[in-house]
Design a protein around this motif. Structure first.
Motif, PDB file in Angstrom:
ATOM      1  N   ALA A  50      -6.336  -6.327   6.544  1.00 47.29           N
ATOM      2  CA  ALA A  50      -4.886  -6.374   6.399  1.00 47.29           C
ATOM      3  C   ALA A  50      -4.176  -5.548   7.459  1.00 47.29           C
ATOM      4  CB  ALA A  50      -4.467  -5.891   5.011  1.00 47.29           C
ATOM      5  N   PRO A  51      -3.504  -6.231   8.389  1.00 45.14           N
ATOM      6  CA  PRO A  51      -2.578  -5.525   9.269  1.00 45.14           C
ATOM      7  C   PRO A  51      -1.243  -5.383   8.543  1.00 45.14           C
ATOM      8  CG  PRO A  51      -2.576  -7.837   9.844  1.00 45.14           C
ATOM      9  CD  PRO A  51      -3.518  -7.673   8.660  1.00 45.14           C
TER      10      PRO A  51
ATOM     11  N   VAL B 178     -12.493   4.979  11.783  1.00 46.05           N
ATOM     12  CA  VAL B 178     -13.279   4.021  12.566  1.00 46.05           C
ATOM     13  C   VAL B 178     -14.716   4.522  12.623  1.00 46.05           C
ATOM     14  CG1 VAL B 178     -13.597   2.948  14.832  1.00 46.05           C
ATOM     15  CG2 VAL B 178     -11.285   3.275  13.918  1.00 46.05           C
TER      16      VAL B 178
ATOM     17  N   LEU C 259      -6.569   8.063  17.215  1.00 43.34           N
ATOM     18  CA  LEU C 259      -6.206   6.826  17.904  1.00 43.34           C
ATOM     19  C   LEU C 259      -4.757   6.429  17.632  1.00 43.34           C
ATOM     20  CD1 LEU C 259      -9.335   4.552  17.317  1.00 43.34           C
ATOM     21  CD2 LEU C 259      -8.845   6.065  19.243  1.00 43.34           C
ATOM     22  N   ARG C 260      -4.282   6.744  16.430  1.00 46.33           N
ATOM     23  CA  ARG C 260      -2.884   6.413  16.099  1.00 46.33           C
ATOM     24  C   ARG C 260      -2.352   7.477  15.152  1.00 46.33           C
ATOM     25  NH1 ARG C 260      -1.285   1.022  12.726  1.00 46.33           N
ATOM     26  NH2 ARG C 260      -2.166   2.246  11.019  1.00 46.33           N
TER      27      ARG C 260
ATOM     28  N   THR D  80       0.890  -1.161   0.000  1.00 50.56           N
ATOM     29  CA  THR D  80       0.000   0.000   0.000  1.00 50.56           C
ATOM     30  C   THR D  80       0.933   1.218   0.000  1.00 50.56           C
ATOM     31  OG1 THR D  80      -0.180   0.553   2.355  1.00 50.56           O
ATOM     32  CG2 THR D  80      -1.534  -1.289   1.557  1.00 50.56           C
TER      33      THR D  80
ATOM     34  N   PRO E  57      -8.073  -5.335  16.739  1.00 45.20           N
ATOM     35  CA  PRO E  57      -8.923  -5.158  15.559  1.00 45.20           C
ATOM     36  C   PRO E  57      -8.087  -4.767  14.339  1.00 45.20           C
ATOM     37  CG  PRO E  57      -9.209  -3.346  17.110  1.00 45.20           C
ATOM     38  CD  PRO E  57      -8.318  -4.328  17.779  1.00 45.20           C
ATOM     39  N   LEU E  58      -8.516  -5.213  13.172  1.00 44.19           N
ATOM     40  CA  LEU E  58      -7.761  -5.006  11.926  1.00 44.19           C
ATOM     41  C   LEU E  58      -8.449  -3.977  11.044  1.00 44.19           C
ATOM     42  CD1 LEU E  58      -7.136  -8.746  11.016  1.00 44.19           C
ATOM     43  CD2 LEU E  58      -5.629  -7.204  12.292  1.00 44.19           C
TER      44      LEU E  58
ATOM     45  N   GLN F  25      -7.769   1.179  22.849  1.00 43.16           N
ATOM     46  CA  GLN F  25      -8.722   0.139  22.512  1.00 43.16           C
ATOM     47  C   GLN F  25      -9.274  -0.611  23.709  1.00 43.16           C
ATOM     48  OE1 GLN F  25     -10.444  -0.620  19.703  1.00 43.16           O
ATOM     49  NE2 GLN F  25      -9.671   1.451  19.823  1.00 43.16           N
TER      50      GLN F  25
ATOM     51  N   SER G  86       0.326  -0.954  20.225  1.00 39.36           N
ATOM     52  CA  SER G  86      -0.080  -0.959  18.823  1.00 39.36           C
ATOM     53  C   SER G  86      -1.575  -0.723  18.667  1.00 39.36           C
ATOM     54  CB  SER G  86       0.312  -2.271  18.166  1.00 39.36           C
ATOM     55  OG  SER G  86      -0.457  -3.307  18.713  1.00 39.36           O
ATOM     56  N   SER G  87      -2.314  -0.719  19.755  1.00 39.75           N
ATOM     57  CA  SER G  87      -3.746  -0.468  19.614  1.00 39.75           C
ATOM     58  C   SER G  87      -4.188   0.549  20.651  1.00 39.75           C
ATOM     59  CB  SER G  87      -4.554  -1.757  19.752  1.00 39.75           C
ATOM     60  OG  SER G  87      -4.052  -2.550  20.785  1.00 39.75           O
ATOM     61  N   PRO G  88      -3.766   1.788  20.456  1.00 39.55           N
ATOM     62  CA  PRO G  88      -4.051   2.821  21.450  1.00 39.55           C
ATOM     63  C   PRO G  88      -5.535   2.951  21.723  1.00 39.55           C
ATOM     64  CG  PRO G  88      -3.300   3.786  19.368  1.00 39.55           C
ATOM     65  CD  PRO G  88      -3.101   2.316  19.275  1.00 39.55           C
TER      66      PRO G  88
ATOM     67  N   GLU H 120       2.681   3.846   8.950  1.00 39.97           N
ATOM     68  CA  GLU H 120       1.299   3.395   8.867  1.00 39.97           C
ATOM     69  C   GLU H 120       0.321   4.565   8.707  1.00 39.97           C
ATOM     70  OE1 GLU H 120       3.434   2.422  11.153  1.00 39.97           O
ATOM     71  OE2 GLU H 120       3.344   0.224  11.366  1.00 39.97           O
ATOM     72  N   SER H 121      -0.905   4.210   8.356  1.00 40.79           N
ATOM     73  CA  SER H 121      -1.953   5.213   8.218  1.00 40.79           C
ATOM     74  C   SER H 121      -2.302   5.815   9.585  1.00 40.79           C
ATOM     75  CB  SER H 121      -3.205   4.574   7.605  1.00 40.79           C
ATOM     76  OG  SER H 121      -3.728   3.584   8.465  1.00 40.79           O
TER      77      SER H 121
ATOM     78  N   VAL I 149       2.592   0.918   4.262  1.00 41.95           N
ATOM     79  CA  VAL I 149       3.455  -0.241   4.498  1.00 41.95           C
ATOM     80  C   VAL I 149       2.813  -1.422   3.764  1.00 41.95           C
ATOM     81  CG1 VAL I 149       4.237   0.613   6.761  1.00 41.95           C
ATOM     82  CG2 VAL I 149       2.219  -0.864   6.629  1.00 41.95           C
TER      83      VAL I 149
ATOM     84  N   ALA J  25     -12.732  -0.346  11.293  1.00 41.52           N
ATOM     85  CA  ALA J  25     -11.718   0.594  10.808  1.00 41.52           C
ATOM     86  C   ALA J  25     -11.595   0.387   9.304  1.00 41.52           C
ATOM     87  CB  ALA J  25     -10.389   0.322  11.503  1.00 41.52           C
TER      88      ALA J  25
HETATM   89  O1  TXA Z   1      -1.033   1.782   7.016  1.00 45.60           O
HETATM   90  C1  TXA Z   1      -1.742   0.942   7.608  1.00 45.60           C
HETATM   91  O2  TXA Z   1      -2.688   1.278   8.322  1.00 45.60           O
HETATM   92  C2  TXA Z   1      -1.399  -0.516   7.386  1.00 45.60           C
HETATM   93  C3  TXA Z   1      -1.683  -0.846   5.924  1.00 45.60           C
HETATM   94  C4  TXA Z   1      -1.469  -2.292   5.604  1.00 45.60           C
HETATM   95  O3  TXA Z   1      -2.993  -0.449   5.585  1.00 45.60           O
HETATM   96  N1  TXA Z   1      -2.148  -1.362   8.262  1.00 45.60           N
HETATM   97  C5  TXA Z   1      -1.943  -1.404   9.617  1.00 45.60           C
HETATM   98  O4  TXA Z   1      -2.748  -2.275  10.291  1.00 45.60           O
HETATM   99  O5  TXA Z   1      -1.091  -0.725  10.176  1.00 45.60           O
HETATM  100  P1  TXA Z   1      -2.506  -2.738  11.813  1.00 45.60           P
HETATM  101  O6  TXA Z   1      -3.412  -3.904  12.067  1.00 45.60           O
HETATM  102  O7  TXA Z   1      -1.054  -2.983  12.065  1.00 45.60           O
HETATM  103  O8  TXA Z   1      -3.032  -1.519  12.665  1.00 45.60           O
HETATM  104  C6  TXA Z   1      -4.420  -1.321  12.812  1.00 45.60           C
HETATM  105  C7  TXA Z   1      -4.684  -0.169  13.770  1.00 45.60           C
HETATM  106  C8  TXA Z   1      -4.432  -0.567  15.212  1.00 45.60           C
HETATM  107  O9  TXA Z   1      -3.890   0.531  15.909  1.00 45.60           O
HETATM  108  C9  TXA Z   1      -5.837  -0.894  15.686  1.00 45.60           C
HETATM  109  O10 TXA Z   1      -5.981  -0.756  17.069  1.00 45.60           O
HETATM  110  C10 TXA Z   1      -6.663   0.118  14.927  1.00 45.60           C
HETATM  111  O11 TXA Z   1      -6.050   0.204  13.667  1.00 45.60           O
HETATM  112  N2  TXA Z   1      -8.048  -0.354  14.754  1.00 45.60           N
HETATM  113  C11 TXA Z   1      -8.497  -1.306  13.927  1.00 45.60           C
HETATM  114  N3  TXA Z   1      -9.830  -1.492  14.061  1.00 45.60           N
HETATM  115  C12 TXA Z   1     -10.227  -0.624  15.001  1.00 45.60           C
HETATM  116  C13 TXA Z   1     -11.489  -0.322  15.592  1.00 45.60           C
HETATM  117  N4  TXA Z   1     -12.612  -0.965  15.247  1.00 45.60           N
HETATM  118  N5  TXA Z   1     -11.522   0.628  16.527  1.00 45.60           N
HETATM  119  C14 TXA Z   1     -10.407   1.297  16.876  1.00 45.60           C
HETATM  120  N6  TXA Z   1      -9.180   1.064  16.355  1.00 45.60           N
HETATM  121  C15 TXA Z   1      -9.091   0.106  15.446  1.00 45.60           C
END
Ligand code: TXA
Ligand code: MG
Length: 333
Positions: free
Chosen positions: A152-153, A109, A205-206, A43, A73-74, A238, A234-236, A191-192, A46, A130
């Motif tokens: 996708a994480p 989100v 959140l991040r 992407t 959560p992803l 949450q 990694s999941s502020p 990351e985003s 990353v 998200a």
């Molecule tokens: O740049 C990115 O965001 C990359 C690319 C692959 O898109 N993805 C990524 O995913 O960094 P991951 O899983 O490493 O991080 C996901 C973040 C975490 O901080 C998670 O807590 C938050 O998104 N998140 C996901 N679903 C959520 C939800 N329903 N509520 C609050 N936070 C959520």
């Protein structure tokens, strides 16, 4: 020693690395996604470790491949705002952010739309999703070929830094994914940005590739900064919003008391006249992870005071399952 999954990779050979993805390669990748396999793709931020977000077992394989000791959560990646709106409910401020920053490195989100096909495990049982539209031709081509939203994480093993090249993905996960699509080094390498737009009071959140200042300019208001959870960097923010059943949980149960529901695992179950859901009759931890959140919700909906939970082995995904159950069983204030 609890096993984080590192010594038990899923049964995959070394991934096919696609260096110059053409139409045939994308069509093959799309088939793999629809078959429940994992495909790593670039992407603009990353590399992502992608799976069909509507297939709970495929999503459980993401956690197994990463060796995560916890379910977080992803992000769900979609191709268009119309698709995003099918999955989540966008408030006016959420729509403004989407219009300004999508496609791009902003994850929004929002509330899950009731009845959405997205697997419960994707949002770790939360009522939110998200979502983001990636700004990368390879990610877009994969979405088009798969015809599925992609959970996708970042494509790295748990505890490692996010992968910003196909070589990094291959070194970390080469034996755990079906395919890696090489799109060269990623543009942002960060990351985003993740914002919670479930209320008008938008929260950061991040921090990520889009600055808080840019978001504040567009939304015309200050973003609430959510203090990072020290337990889960990694999941502020949450932890406090994680799904917890109303019923109490009794772990490592080998018998069922009258009035209790049973969350079972394996083929040998204690006798009970109450409601029963088996996470996996043949003791498969990937299947159990895929069913965990919907099973808790279904048993909770029966209105029982207590859910008796059979022992789940602490190996592979069992560690994350036990982590989730232990926190759901903890006394609540
Ligand atoms: O740049 C990115 O965001 C990359 C690319 C692959 O898109 N993805 C990524 O995913 O960094 P991951 O899983 O490493 O991080 C996901 C973040 C975490 O901080 C998670 O807590 C938050 O998104 N998140 C996901 N679903 C959520 C939800 N329903 N509520 C609050 N936070 C959520
Ligand atoms: Mg990550």
């Amino acid at each position: 020693m609890p096993n984080t999954g590192d010594s038990k990779p899923p049964a995959h050979n070394e991934a096919a690395v696609i260096r110059t993805p053409d139409a045939a390669a994308f069509s093959a990748a799309g088939q793999k996604i629809r078959a429940g396999e994992l495909v790593a793709f670039p992407t603009e931020t990353v590399y992502g470790l992608g799976a069909d977000a509507t297939d709970g077992t495929a999503v459980a394989r993401i956690f197994a491949a990463k060796g995560r000791p916890r379910f977080n959560p992803l992000i769900v990646h979609v191709a268009t705002l119309a698709e995003a709106e099918k999955l989540g409910i966008f408030s006016p401020p959420a729509l403004r952010l989407a219009a300004a920053f999508w496609p791009g490195p902003l994850t929004i989100v929002v509330e899950r739309r009731p009845g959405t096909a997205i697997a419960d495990l994707v949002s770790a049982g939360l009522n939110t999703l998200a979502l983001r539209i990636p700004d990368h031709p390879v990610a877009q081509a994969l979405l088009a070929a798969a015809q599925r939203p992609l959970a996708a994480p970042s494509a790295n093993r748990s505890g490692h830094v996010s992968a910003t090249s196909a070589q990094h993905v291959a070194a970390d996960l080469g034996d755990r994914v079906s395919m890696i699509i090489d799109g060269g080094p990623t543009r942002h390498g960060l990351e985003s940005t993740v914002v919670d737009a479930t209320s008008d009071d938008i929260a950061l959140l991040r921090p990520g590739a889009i600055t808080a200042e840019a978001l504040e300019r567009v939304s015309g208001r200050f973003l609430r900064r959510v203090r990072a959870d020290p337990d889960a960097p990694s999941s502020p923010g949450q932890l406090e919003s994680h799904y917890a059943p109303t019923a109490a949980l009794r772990l490592n149960a080998r018998t069922v008391e009258p009035g209790e529901a049973l969350l079972a695992f394996g083929s040998v179950l204690p006798a009970t006249a109450g409601p029963v859901i088996n996470l996996s009759a043949h003791g498969d931890l990937v299947e159990a992870a895929a069913r965990l959140f919907s099973a808790l919700r279904s048993l909770d909906a029966k209105g029982v005071k207590t859910i008796a939970v059979m022992p789940i082995p602490f190996e592979g995904l069992g560690e994350a399952i036990n982590d989730r159950l232990t926190r759901a069983a903890a006394p609540r204030g």
